[in-house]
Design a protein around this motif. Structure first.
Motif, PDB file in Angstrom:
ATOM      1  N   SER A 248      61.190  -3.296 -14.781  1.00 24.98           N
ATOM      2  CA  SER A 248      61.502  -4.008 -13.550  1.00 24.98           C
ATOM      3  C   SER A 248      62.317  -3.106 -12.633  1.00 24.98           C
ATOM      4  O   SER A 248      63.032  -2.218 -13.072  1.00 24.98           O
ATOM      5  CB  SER A 248      62.295  -5.286 -13.858  1.00 24.98           C
ATOM      6  OG  SER A 248      63.565  -4.964 -14.374  1.00 24.98           O
ATOM      7  N   SER A 249      62.229  -3.301 -11.341  1.00 24.54           N
ATOM      8  CA  SER A 249      62.948  -2.481 -10.379  1.00 24.54           C
ATOM      9  C   SER A 249      64.453  -2.712 -10.506  1.00 24.54           C
ATOM     10  O   SER A 249      64.905  -3.769 -10.914  1.00 24.54           O
ATOM     11  CB  SER A 249      62.499  -2.810  -8.963  1.00 24.54           C
ATOM     12  OG  SER A 249      62.767  -4.159  -8.663  1.00 24.54           O
ATOM     13  N   PHE A 250      65.229  -1.682 -10.168  1.00 24.33           N
ATOM     14  CA  PHE A 250      66.676  -1.836 -10.184  1.00 24.33           C
ATOM     15  C   PHE A 250      67.293  -0.972  -9.099  1.00 24.33           C
ATOM     16  O   PHE A 250      66.731   0.040  -8.683  1.00 24.33           O
ATOM     17  CB  PHE A 250      67.270  -1.485 -11.545  1.00 24.33           C
ATOM     18  CG  PHE A 250      66.880  -0.118 -12.079  1.00 24.33           C
ATOM     19  CD1 PHE A 250      67.622   0.993 -11.759  1.00 24.33           C
ATOM     20  CD2 PHE A 250      65.778   0.024 -12.909  1.00 24.33           C
ATOM     21  CE1 PHE A 250      67.280   2.237 -12.266  1.00 24.33           C
ATOM     22  CE2 PHE A 250      65.429   1.267 -13.416  1.00 24.33           C
ATOM     23  CZ  PHE A 250      66.183   2.379 -13.096  1.00 24.33           C
ATOM     24  N   ASP A 251      68.474  -1.370  -8.640  1.00 26.62           N
ATOM     25  CA  ASP A 251      69.212  -0.602  -7.646  1.00 26.62           C
ATOM     26  C   ASP A 251      70.001   0.475  -8.366  1.00 26.62           C
ATOM     27  O   ASP A 251      70.705   0.218  -9.328  1.00 26.62           O
ATOM     28  CB  ASP A 251      70.182  -1.513  -6.890  1.00 26.62           C
ATOM     29  CG  ASP A 251      69.458  -2.596  -6.129  1.00 26.62           C
ATOM     30  OD1 ASP A 251      68.362  -2.318  -5.609  1.00 26.62           O
ATOM     31  OD2 ASP A 251      69.991  -3.720  -6.071  1.00 26.62           O
ATOM     32  N   THR A 252      69.884   1.702  -7.880  1.00 29.67           N
ATOM     33  CA  THR A 252      70.545   2.795  -8.586  1.00 29.67           C
ATOM     34  C   THR A 252      70.815   3.964  -7.670  1.00 29.67           C
ATOM     35  O   THR A 252      70.057   4.230  -6.736  1.00 29.67           O
ATOM     36  CB  THR A 252      69.676   3.286  -9.763  1.00 29.67           C
ATOM     37  OG1 THR A 252      70.325   4.406 -10.363  1.00 29.67           O
ATOM     38  CG2 THR A 252      68.301   3.719  -9.319  1.00 29.67           C
TER      39      THR A 252
ATOM     40  N   SER B 241      75.845  -2.543 -16.240  1.00 34.73           N
ATOM     41  CA  SER B 241      76.244  -1.325 -15.530  1.00 34.73           C
ATOM     42  C   SER B 241      76.238  -0.133 -16.481  1.00 34.73           C
ATOM     43  O   SER B 241      76.677  -0.228 -17.630  1.00 34.73           O
ATOM     44  CB  SER B 241      77.633  -1.487 -14.907  1.00 34.73           C
ATOM     45  OG  SER B 241      78.625  -1.682 -15.895  1.00 34.73           O
TER      46      SER B 241
ATOM     47  N   SER C  64      69.840  -6.862 -17.273  1.00 34.05           N
ATOM     48  CA  SER C  64      70.108  -7.344 -15.924  1.00 34.05           C
ATOM     49  C   SER C  64      71.605  -7.552 -15.702  1.00 34.05           C
ATOM     50  O   SER C  64      72.334  -7.949 -16.619  1.00 34.05           O
ATOM     51  CB  SER C  64      69.363  -8.661 -15.672  1.00 34.05           C
ATOM     52  OG  SER C  64      69.744  -9.641 -16.612  1.00 34.05           O
ATOM     53  N   ASP C  65      72.046  -7.220 -14.498  1.00 32.35           N
ATOM     54  CA  ASP C  65      73.452  -7.383 -14.096  1.00 32.35           C
ATOM     55  C   ASP C  65      74.415  -6.514 -14.903  1.00 32.35           C
ATOM     56  O   ASP C  65      75.634  -6.695 -14.822  1.00 32.35           O
ATOM     57  CB  ASP C  65      73.894  -8.851 -14.203  1.00 32.35           C
ATOM     58  CG  ASP C  65      73.138  -9.749 -13.238  1.00 32.35           C
ATOM     59  OD1 ASP C  65      73.202  -9.485 -12.028  1.00 32.35           O
ATOM     60  OD2 ASP C  65      72.472 -10.689 -13.709  1.00 32.35           O
TER      61      ASP C  65
ATOM     62  N   HIS D 290      67.114  -6.036 -13.648  1.00 28.88           N
ATOM     63  CA  HIS D 290      67.382  -6.746 -12.400  1.00 28.88           C
ATOM     64  C   HIS D 290      68.875  -6.698 -12.047  1.00 28.88           C
ATOM     65  O   HIS D 290      69.727  -7.116 -12.826  1.00 28.88           O
ATOM     66  CB  HIS D 290      66.932  -8.200 -12.526  1.00 28.88           C
ATOM     67  CG  HIS D 290      67.056  -8.983 -11.263  1.00 28.88           C
ATOM     68  ND1 HIS D 290      66.486  -8.573 -10.075  1.00 28.88           N
ATOM     69  CD2 HIS D 290      67.695 -10.148 -10.993  1.00 28.88           C
ATOM     70  CE1 HIS D 290      66.762  -9.453  -9.136  1.00 28.88           C
ATOM     71  NE2 HIS D 290      67.501 -10.415  -9.670  1.00 28.88           N
ATOM     72  N   ARG D 291      69.188  -6.140 -10.877  1.00 28.27           N
ATOM     73  CA  ARG D 291      70.550  -6.005 -10.358  1.00 28.27           C
ATOM     74  C   ARG D 291      71.452  -5.171 -11.266  1.00 28.27           C
ATOM     75  O   ARG D 291      72.682  -5.269 -11.210  1.00 28.27           O
ATOM     76  CB  ARG D 291      71.191  -7.386 -10.119  1.00 28.27           C
ATOM     77  CG  ARG D 291      70.528  -8.204  -9.031  1.00 28.27           C
ATOM     78  CD  ARG D 291      71.385  -9.413  -8.642  1.00 28.27           C
ATOM     79  NE  ARG D 291      71.734 -10.240  -9.787  1.00 28.27           N
ATOM     80  CZ  ARG D 291      71.002 -11.272 -10.209  1.00 28.27           C
ATOM     81  NH1 ARG D 291      69.890 -11.603  -9.567  1.00 28.27           N
ATOM     82  NH2 ARG D 291      71.374 -11.981 -11.265  1.00 28.27           N
ATOM     83  N   THR D 292      70.870  -4.311 -12.079  1.00 31.09           N
ATOM     84  CA  THR D 292      71.662  -3.411 -12.921  1.00 31.09           C
ATOM     85  C   THR D 292      72.260  -2.300 -12.059  1.00 31.09           C
ATOM     86  O   THR D 292      71.576  -1.724 -11.220  1.00 31.09           O
ATOM     87  CB  THR D 292      70.784  -2.796 -14.024  1.00 31.09           C
ATOM     88  OG1 THR D 292      70.175  -3.849 -14.765  1.00 31.09           O
ATOM     89  CG2 THR D 292      71.603  -1.935 -14.961  1.00 31.09           C
ATOM     90  N   ARG D 293      73.528  -2.023 -12.251  1.00 27.57           N
ATOM     91  CA  ARG D 293      74.219  -0.992 -11.473  1.00 27.57           C
ATOM     92  C   ARG D 293      74.262   0.295 -12.297  1.00 27.57           C
ATOM     93  O   ARG D 293      74.819   0.309 -13.411  1.00 27.57           O
ATOM     94  CB  ARG D 293      75.642  -1.459 -11.123  1.00 27.57           C
ATOM     95  CG  ARG D 293      75.644  -2.669 -10.198  1.00 27.57           C
ATOM     96  CD  ARG D 293      77.015  -3.307 -10.094  1.00 27.57           C
ATOM     97  NE  ARG D 293      77.516  -3.805 -11.371  1.00 27.57           N
ATOM     98  CZ  ARG D 293      77.087  -4.941 -11.933  1.00 27.57           C
ATOM     99  NH1 ARG D 293      76.145  -5.676 -11.351  1.00 27.57           N
ATOM    100  NH2 ARG D 293      77.591  -5.332 -13.092  1.00 27.57           N
TER     101      ARG D 293
END
Length: 278
Positions: free
Chosen positions: A267-271, A232, A229-230, A249-252
């Protein structure tokens, strides 16, 4: 005792020098007719070697357990098989030395600078490497379980098959290192950086990697149950890695390609990654 006195007594057959005060002795200044000082098997357990300077000294199988080597200097020092359990090596500057199979369990190497040391098969369990600077050191097959290496900088190191279970590498920076087959199970890599490393079959199972920065292309590595999480991932190709039950979580993830990776429940992540899985 002076260095000269120690060498005379050693040459006479004495081996037990435990607890003596050799602080500040410069072995480089002792006339040795161009040959290395051979102190194989010497017992210097508990000795005070603060700021000692050791050059071309053979300490194979020496006993330096609980010795004090604060701000000592070493060049071309052989510590193969030596016992450095619990030794105080804070601020040590050592380079081009052989420490293969040395026992550094619970040794304190905080704020040390180690360059081109060979620690193959060395034991460093519970050792303290906080804020150390490790340059071109070999930790091949080393046992490094539960080490403290917060804010440690590792450059061009070799960690092939190193055992780093529960190692604390928080905010450590690892660059251009070989990590092939290294085991970081349950390690703490929070806010660490893994940059431009060789990384095949690395094990990060259950590792805490929140805020980690990764610019290393991993192949066949295990991130299952890891917390990313968090963190990159940037400009990478990730191949055949296991991310089952990993936490993103919130991984770039930027300009990353995942090829033939295992996902399972993640878990879902933004990508904006390009994901290609079979």
């Amino acid at each position: 005792m002076t260095g000269e006195e120690l060498l005379k007594r050693y040459a006479a057959g004495e081996r037990n020098f435990s607890g003596i005060d050799l602080s500040g002795v410069d072995f480089n200044s002792i006339p040795i007719n161009g040959t290395s000082i051979d102190l194989t098997g010497i017992d210097l357990s508990g000795a005070n070697l603060t700021q000692v300077v050791l050059g071309s000294v053979n300490l194979t199988n020496a006993n330096l357990s609980a010795a004090i080597l604060l701000k000592a200097g070493m060049h071309d020092v052989t510590l193969t098989g030596a016992n450095l359990t619990g030794a105080d090596l804070r601020g040590l500057e050592a380079h081009e030395s052989n420490w293969q199979r040395a026992n550094l369990t619970r040794a304190n190497l905080g704020f040390s600078k180690l360059t081109q040391l060979d620690l193959t098969e060395a034991i460093l369990s519970h050792a303290d490497l906080t804020c150390a600077d490790l340059i071109m050191c070999k930790f091949v097959d080393a046992v490094m379980a539960s080490i403290q290496a917060v804010c440690t900088k590792i450059t061009h190191g070799f960690f092939n098959r190193a055992y780093l279970r529960k190692a604390n590498l928080e905010r450590a920076r690892i660059e251009y290192a070989v990590l092939d087959y290294a085991n970081f199970t349950a390690a703490n890599l929070i806010n660490a950086a893994l940059m431009y490393c060789d990384a095949t079959k690395v094990n990060f199972t259950y590792a805490s990697m929140g805020g980690v920065g990764i610019e290393t292309a991993f192949t066949k590595s295990n991130f299952s149950n890891a917390d990313l999480s968090d963190g990159s991932f940037y400009r990478l190709i990730i191949e055949e890695c296991d991310f089952r039950n990993a936490f993103f979580h919130r991984t770039r993830i930027t300009q990353v390609t995942f090829e033939n990776c295992l996902w399972g429940e993640v878990s879902s992540f933004d990508t904006d990654a390009i994901i290609r899985d079979n």
